[in-house]
Design an enzyme around this catalytic site. Structure first.
Site, PDB file in Angstrom:
ATOM      1  N   LYS A   1      -3.854 -14.395   7.428  1.00 65.47           N
ATOM      2  CA  LYS A   1      -5.408 -14.153   7.593  1.00 65.47           C
ATOM      3  C   LYS A   1      -4.837 -12.778   6.601  1.00 65.47           C
ATOM      4  O   LYS A   1      -6.247 -12.444   5.385  1.00 65.47           O
ATOM      5  CB  LYS A   1      -5.980 -14.513   8.455  1.00 65.47           C
ATOM      6  CG  LYS A   1      -6.593 -15.847   8.797  1.00 65.47           C
ATOM      7  CD  LYS A   1      -7.498 -15.465   9.673  1.00 65.47           C
ATOM      8  CE  LYS A   1      -8.311 -16.958  10.354  1.00 65.47           C
ATOM      9  NZ  LYS A   1      -9.254 -16.285  11.192  1.00 65.47           N
TER      10      LYS A   1
ATOM     11  N   GLN B   1      -0.236  -1.087   8.726  1.00 63.26           N
ATOM     12  CA  GLN B   1      -1.454  -1.643   7.849  1.00 63.26           C
ATOM     13  C   GLN B   1      -2.555  -1.148   7.887  1.00 63.26           C
ATOM     14  O   GLN B   1      -4.236  -0.991   7.424  1.00 63.26           O
ATOM     15  CB  GLN B   1      -1.671  -3.561   7.157  1.00 63.26           C
ATOM     16  CG  GLN B   1      -0.117  -3.808   5.983  1.00 63.26           C
ATOM     17  CD  GLN B   1      -0.695  -3.215   4.962  1.00 63.26           C
ATOM     18  OE1 GLN B   1      -1.638  -4.343   4.739  1.00 63.26           O
ATOM     19  NE2 GLN B   1      -0.244  -2.215   3.843  1.00 63.26           N
TER      20      GLN B   1
ATOM     21  N   LYS C   1       5.361  -5.299  13.533  1.00 62.56           N
ATOM     22  CA  LYS C   1       5.418  -4.252  13.110  1.00 62.56           C
ATOM     23  C   LYS C   1       4.450  -3.415  11.626  1.00 62.56           C
ATOM     24  O   LYS C   1       4.120  -2.095  11.498  1.00 62.56           O
ATOM     25  CB  LYS C   1       6.925  -3.594  13.170  1.00 62.56           C
ATOM     26  CG  LYS C   1       6.804  -1.857  12.952  1.00 62.56           C
ATOM     27  CD  LYS C   1       8.880  -2.356  12.546  1.00 62.56           C
ATOM     28  CE  LYS C   1       9.065  -0.037  13.009  1.00 62.56           C
ATOM     29  NZ  LYS C   1      10.912   0.195  12.649  1.00 62.56           N
TER      30      LYS C   1
ATOM     31  N   GLY D   1      -4.167  -6.787   4.795  1.00 62.69           N
ATOM     32  CA  GLY D   1      -4.699  -5.074   3.868  1.00 62.69           C
ATOM     33  C   GLY D   1      -5.886  -4.219   4.354  1.00 62.69           C
ATOM     34  O   GLY D   1      -6.007  -3.305   4.274  1.00 62.69           O
ATOM     35  N   GLU D   2      -6.937  -4.843   4.351  1.00 62.42           N
ATOM     36  CA  GLU D   2      -8.152  -4.590   3.670  1.00 62.42           C
ATOM     37  C   GLU D   2      -9.050  -4.621   5.620  1.00 62.42           C
ATOM     38  O   GLU D   2      -9.672  -4.067   5.483  1.00 62.42           O
ATOM     39  CB  GLU D   2      -8.806  -5.758   3.035  1.00 62.42           C
ATOM     40  CG  GLU D   2      -8.588  -7.023   1.822  1.00 62.42           C
ATOM     41  CD  GLU D   2      -8.618  -6.570   0.623  1.00 62.42           C
ATOM     42  OE1 GLU D   2      -8.609  -4.959   0.598  1.00 62.42           O
ATOM     43  OE2 GLU D   2      -7.747  -6.632   0.461  1.00 62.42           O
TER      44      GLU D   2
END
Lengths: 338, 745
Positions: free
Chosen positions: B707, B644, B639, B710-711
């Protein structure tokens, strides 16, 4: 933001006297623009005269076959009024294409007329600006001017008027009721806002001690053939790069009457009676619309970052007139361009 | 594995959700103190020069004003430049607020007005008169390209481009199919919802509690102790919530310096909050100009990759990020030449912004791949499969795991990619042209050394603590899940404490490494608690677990039970009683496995598919559909993970279509410094975003097999959209954002 005193008069006459009594006093109603400008230190009023609760100015009334919109009618109340939606849908759509629901709930009709430009330099007291500080220069002319004017500019100012509502009002030939120390007067919307010339600090022809009390809509609302087309850098909550209010009265496939006003292109809502005259009596064809667009833009001038607006405005005028003629106005709920 | 996982992998709502939506979560500028004073920053109007006079008399005389600080009267702080370097500072001399009369960028703080109220400070700030002597400035990167240089000193943690391999120039010259072009992405600002703010709570005796907008409380603590020569015990930084940061909160910013300076000098609590326009007066995603050349054989196999980027940096620091290295590892190619240079412009130092460098470099590479596919008449996805990288050629290492093929396949299926027609301008509906584009995304799966503490009470409540931050990503929640699983507890029985410099050491929250780093440390600490608990239980008289090892038991519902016979168990409380303790506290430190790191390259991957609709006549672009298929190891919480990725995709849509910080080069100043004129996407710009997580077994990157997310959602997204715009219109736009004017010609 500066220190200021605050008063809340009970009547229009009292409000006018209060503003007259003190240099640097300003009216405030919804405050959606003025408070912002005060926070940015662009406006430093010594006194705020709050007219937001003045009695009797928050109504929409029948008048001479048209409607009279009190200056304190909020943008939301205006846009969702059934009479406006039925008889002047162009105005409703224009208002709803601007700002956000929260802002429209607070912003008033009178305040919307008087909102100030979104020019980056006007908002930034760290830069020169002839509108904010006359005589300091206009960095926008050779600077970042993506959002600036292409029509009616002067070397002193290329700012635009940011309102959507006013573009529709210009097309509808509305007029503005004002009152001041000299009594009441009525200003045609076309004459209410002004071009910058060598006095860009003046946005409108309203006197500093005059107050807007109402906007009058004439009977003709063009409810069958109209559109408000707004082009911007994101699909909501952005000011117009170019907007077009188009209203037609059709006679079969021909145009009996045409109204055309542009936003985002000039220091005032830009209406071109010559282009309207050109369309009168013509079949509603792309060729006719293109001719009208060319006429509107014949004196347009770009400043680098905004030069694209000339071509964009040309295409937008054609699209808007096509939408209006076809009776398929630009929808508001689904933001994509129809 | 003594426990089965009930929470790891399950979609759990945020444990801090209620605090956030009710306003109970406190942000830096919301903490208060008795007798709080308020600071307001005066910003420079010029980009370069000297302050010849600064008249503060009127401001000082204004009601409520306590002090006006300028370079002329500021207190002395640390002497050495190195004292101002923070945990993630690039090489150079960090900016020192109010240091001297020099102005080095537009918007630089030149005074701080401190008053009894925010309003009084703001009012007085407008009365400060600054006289400048201008010096010529340069903010246009294009004018300084000739002065570009390879940074003499590397920024720690940022790999420079790998050495060239093969002979790219010769292979390019010989390649039958070539594309070579320039690419540019406009500078961007982070624009988090919460502006930067610092509240310094001053206690008699000089102890400071600092609430700072920061992605790592300990970074602020060490900056403050170093700059103001304070002992560590006297400075505690508490920053439990961050209202979005996207990298803007990685480094301590000038409002922190100013608030601490004023607090120490006035011996009272001080708060400084930046205005929205001042949010444009420090770091940003740097202006970066790129050229990319790809050579391929007639089957589309890459023969040569040459990629060069020149990025702007400040006069005082060499900011660096990874822009071009991706082009050496995203696809197989034996002839690769990558270059990264800097050029100085008169702005503040750029600052890491969501996936720093990657969406820039991957915009060029993935646009280039699309151009190649078009030239070869090969499906863009097929072209990528033909060049699939089985190993990381930049380092010669194997990938720790790489399920990008599955991501391509599942993403394409979900999107309906097989129905795409090859030719541009071949799909339309009404006035709109429809285009489908895709791109690959890649980001490193990092892990940093981190420490965590776990404390279990006899009542069965567990607290885990680590000085990391939650910048909205869901860190509180995933740490709670990991801890609850380790001891077989309900999530309600676990509390995660973070955002406090007094907690066990953690790196800043960034780089997508927090789940791996903080998560592994928390799990290790909980495992240590578990072991202690079992030892106590075994020592009990007639213990049913006397001979049991960790593999023979499960921890569940406040008990340790024999796996073979769950009716034989010892409660946590009894075990602790036997151990003579009422709580068990353990601290553990975890770090990347050096052996694995020497052998394997850990990366996350994404396959992004986008649909755009473009009004043919007016140029207006809508992104109507995005499918982002992600291979990112194990997913702790589908979720928060999905959120993200959605956030990253929205960032990518902003980069592709709307976001641009506009510099007036004559003034040397960013001009659209507010969120009315800096166009972040709004709800109306966002339609369907479909996120898929591909199964990926990861056992080398870190102990918990994650891993980071965020990006990766932003990487490749802008390229996929630009490729879709090409497919729709036949127009290749190599300068982002794709505003409607670029499609009018």
């Amino acid at each position: 933001m500066n220190r200021f005193s605050y008063s809340r008069p009970g009547a229009v006459s009292e409000a006018v006297r209060a503003v007259q009594a003190e240099a640097g006093a300003k009216f405030i109603a919804g405050g959606t623009n003025l408070v912002d400008l005060m926070k940015y230190d662009v406006e430093r009023p010594r006194r705020l005269v709050d007219v937001g609760a003045l009695p009797g100015l928050d109504r929409i009334e029948e008048q001479a076959g048209g409607l009279r919109i009190g200056a304190l009618v909020t943008n939301s109340a205006l846009a969702y009024d059934p009479r406006i939606q039925e008889r002047y849908p162009l105005l409703s759509r224009a208002v709803l294409s601007g700002a956000s629901p929260q802002l429209r709930n607070a912003a008033t009709t009178g305040g919307n007329l008087l909102q100030r430009t979104r020019c980056y330099y006007f908002y930034d007291t760290g830069t020169p600006c002839n509108k904010r500080e006359p005589g300091t220069g206009c960095p926008a002319v050779n600077g970042v001017n993506r959002i600036h004017a292409i029509l009616g500019t002067s070397e002193h100012c290329i700012a635009t008027h940011p309102s959507d509502m006013c573009v529709a009002l210009a097309a509808l030939e509305a007029s503005v009721e004002v009152t001041g120390p000299g009594g009441d007067r009525r200003i045609a919307l076309a004459d209410f806002h002004r071009l910058p010339g060598d006095q860009p600090e003046r946005d409108s022809t309203l006197g500093a001690d005059e107050i807007v009390t109402a906007v009058q809509l004439p009977p003709k609302g063009f409810p069958a053939n109209y559109t408000y087309l707004k082009l911007r850098d994101r699909q909501s909550y952005a000011f117009a790069l170019v907007s077009v209010a188009a209203a037609l009265e059709m006679d079969g496939g021909s145009i009996r009457e045409a109204r055309l006003a542009l936003g985002g292109v000039a220091h005032k809502p830009w209406r071109d009676p010559q282009a309207e005259a050109l369309l009168r009596g013509r079949p509603a064809t792309r060729e006719a619309f293109a001719e009208a667009a060319a006429l509107v833009l014949k004196d347009a001038r770009g400043y680098g970052g905004n030069t694209f607006k000339i071509e964009l405005a040309r295409r937008a005028i054609i699209r808007a007139l096509s939408q209006a003629a076809a009776g398929t106005p630009q929808p508001i709920a689904d933001k994509h361009i129809a | 594995m003594p426990n089965s996982e009930t929470h790891f992998g399950a979609p759990r709502s945020r444990v801090d959700g209620r605090l956030k939506v009710t306003g109970a979560a406190k942000y830096a500028g919301e903490f208060t103190a008795p007798d709080l004073a308020h600071g307001y920053v005066v910003s420079s109007a010029i980009a370069k020069g000297r302050i010849t006079a600064i008249d503060t008399a009127a401001a000082e005389a204004a009601p409520g004003v306590l002090r006006v600080f300028t370079h002329e009267n500021r207190p002395t702080t640390a002497w050495l430049n190195s004292s101002y370097r923070d945990e993630v500072a690039p090489p150079g001399k960090p900016f020192r607020p109010l240091y001297d009369a020099e102005v080095v960028y537009s918007g630089q703080p030149v005074a701080l007005v401190v008053a009894e109220s925010f309003e009084a400070a703001r009012d007085a700030a407008a009365l400060v008169r600054v006289t400048y002597e201008h010096a010529p400035h340069e903010t246009n990167l294009r004018n300084v390209l000739a002065e570009a240089y390879v940074p003499p000193k590397e920024r720690p943690g940022i790999d420079p481009p790998p050495n060239p391999r093969g002979d790219a120039a010769a292979a390019y010259a010989a390649a039958p199919i070539k594309v070579e072009n320039g690419y540019h992405v406009a500078p961007e600002h982070h624009n988090p919802m919460e502006p930067h703010a610092t509240t310094v709570v001053w206690e008699a005796g000089g102890k400071l509690t600092i609430h700072d907008k920061i992605q790592g409380a300990q970074n602020t603590q060490s900056y403050v102790t170093s700059v103001f020569s304070l002992p560590k015990k006297d400075v505690r930084v508490i920053a439990p919530f961050v209202g979005g940061a996207f990298g803007s909160g990685l480094r301590p910013q000038y409002q922190l310096f100013l608030a601490v300076m004023a607090s120490l000098e006035l011996k009272r609590s001080v708060r400084v909050v930046l205005t929205r326009d001042q949010m444009f007066t420090f770091g940003y995603r740097p202006d970066t100009i790129q050229t990319l050349a790809l050579g391929a054989d007639r089957e589309g196999r890459l023969q040569a990759v040459m990629h060069e980027a020149i990025a702007g940096t400040s006069p005082f620091e060499d900011f660096q990020e990874v822009v071009v290295n991706w082009s050496g590892l995203a696809y197989h190619c034996d002839n690769v030449d990558l270059k990264y240079k800097l050029a100085k412009i008169d702005t503040y130092t750029p600052l890491d912004m969501r996936a720093p460098g990657a969406p820039l470099g991957m915009f060029a590479l993935e646009s280039g791949m699309d151009e190649l596919a078009h030239a070869l008449k090969i499906d863009p996805l097929e072209l990528r499969l033909r060049n699939y990288a089985e190993m990381d050629q930049n380092t010669g290492r194997q990938f720790s795991s790489k399920e990008l093929r599955a991501a391509y396949r599942l993403g394409a299926e979900r999107f309906g990619w097989a129905r795409r027609s090859h030719e541009p301008r071949s799909m339309r509906e009404g006035r709109e042209l429809i285009g489908w584009g895709m791109a690959t995304g890649v980001w490193e799966a990092g892990m940093q050394q981190a420490s965590a503490r776990a404390t279990l009470t006899a009542g069965g409540k567990l607290e885990v603590a680590i000085a990391t931050a939650d910048i909205g990503t869901g860190t509180y929640t995933i740490l709670t899940q990991i801890a609850a699983d380790a001891l077989g507890l309900r999530m309600e029985d676990v509390t995660a404490r973070i955002g406090d410099s007094a907690l066990p050491t953690s790196p800043i929250e960034g780089g997508s490494w927090t789940a791996a780093s903080a998560g592994s440390a928390v799990q290790a600490a909980c495992y240590a608690v578990r072991e202690t608990l079992l030892n106590y239980a075994r020592r009990m008289e007639n213990s049913p677990l006397a001979n049991a090892g960790l593999d023979h038991v499960v921890f569940t519902a406040g008990h340790i039970a024999l796996r073979s016979d769950p009716s034989r168990s010892v409660s946590f409380a009894d075990a602790m009683r036997a151990g003579g303790v009422d709580r068990i506290e353990q601290e553990e430190t975890t770090a990347p496995d050096k052996g694995n790191m020497a052998k394997f390259s850990p990366y996350t991957h994404a396959a992004v598919f986008a649909e755009v609709r473009v009004d043919e006549e007016l140029g207006a672009v809508r992104v109507t559909r995005v499918v982002d298929a992600i291979a990112a190891g194990r997913i702790i919480n589908p979720k928060t993970a999905r959120s993200q990725i959605i956030g990253g995709v929205v960032f990518g849509i902003g980069m592709a279509l709307t976001e641009e910080s506009m510099l007036d080069h004559r003034l040397g100043r960013f001009m659209n410094h507010n969120i009315a004129e800096y166009h972040l996407p709004v709800n109306a710009d966002i339609r369907e975003i479909d996120v898929l997580f591909v199964d990926e077994e990861e056992s080398k990157a870190n102990p918990i097999g994650v891993k980071g997310l965020g990006e990766i959602g932003i990487v490749g997204t802008a390229a996929a959209i630009a490729n879709a715009v090409f497919h729709a219109t036949g127009k290749r736009i190599r300068e982002l954002p794709i505003t409607l004017d670029k499609l009018l010609d």
